[in-house]
Design an enzyme around this catalytic site. Sequence first.
Site, PDB file in Angstrom:
ATOM      1  NE  ARG A 194     -48.726 -51.897  27.244  1.00  0.00           N
ATOM      2  CZ  ARG A 194     -48.689 -52.383  26.416  1.00  0.00           C
ATOM      3  NH1 ARG A 194     -49.582 -53.290  25.543  1.00  0.00           N
ATOM      4  NH2 ARG A 194     -47.496 -52.880  26.001  1.00  0.00           N
ATOM      5  CG  ASP A 195     -45.313 -49.242  34.544  1.00  0.00           C
ATOM      6  OD1 ASP A 195     -45.779 -49.216  36.145  1.00  0.00           O
ATOM      7  OD2 ASP A 195     -44.241 -49.552  35.579  1.00  0.00           O
ATOM      8  CB  ILE A 196     -48.406 -43.254  34.743  1.00  0.00           C
ATOM      9  CG1 ILE A 196     -47.801 -42.769  32.838  1.00  0.00           C
ATOM     10  CG2 ILE A 196     -48.154 -42.059  35.535  1.00  0.00           C
ATOM     11  CD1 ILE A 196     -46.716 -42.594  32.989  1.00  0.00           C
TER      12      ILE A 196
END
Length: 245
Positions: A88-90
């Site tokens: 969820r934070d690439i």
Amino acid sequence: MDLDKQPKKDLIIDDILVMRASRHLNIVNYIDSFLHKNDLWVVMEYMEGGSLTDIVTVNLMTEGQIAAVSRETCQGLEHLHHHGVIHRDIKSDNMLLSLGGDIKLTDFGFCAQISDPASSKRTMMVGTPYWMALEVVTRKEYRPKVDIWSLGIMAIEIIEGEPPYLNQNPLKALYLIATNGTLTIANPEALSSVFSDYIAKTLEVDAEKWPMASELLQHPFFNLCEPLRTLSPLIKAAREIAKNK
């Protein structure tokens, strides 16, 4: 870390738990952690090459180098997704490199653990706005494949030095992502057809058509991958520029 100064201690704990459980060549290796008085010490593998952001903001990368970075990231995602973890934070900030060009995911504070990767879904909006998938922005139910959208945004970030809408404030960026859907780059004609197709697959508006990480790894774009060692000169150039600032 001084725990008294950490407003979201649960994110730190999540980060540690995911790293500890995720042993993979493309994930930063967690070694140990210690609590001394009120200071939390976390010992991790040292990635002396810095973040991918340091490189893409001062260098131009070839398609083969972008393919190599994307493949290594996708391999890390395949491992996480197989174990029911959505990153969820690439983004380039969360990709660390060794001086030899090894690439590893880090920062698991926004991760979500799901019981069944095939059917379980989430609805919480978390992450960094400019890289967020449509489903996350609009708070629709989503599966691990939302990381694939962020992977596509990271490819644009590498090409252009920044993600789409970075000149907008985060709320405006979220609105534009939610309303405009498909994202474009400034000079699409400069890309090979196979690279264009890769970006189109990752940034497909219909979430049902997003490939899983394991499927995306079969994309012919990855046939272009150059050896990871070709990233070393870019890492050294970025370090030299930072040193002379």
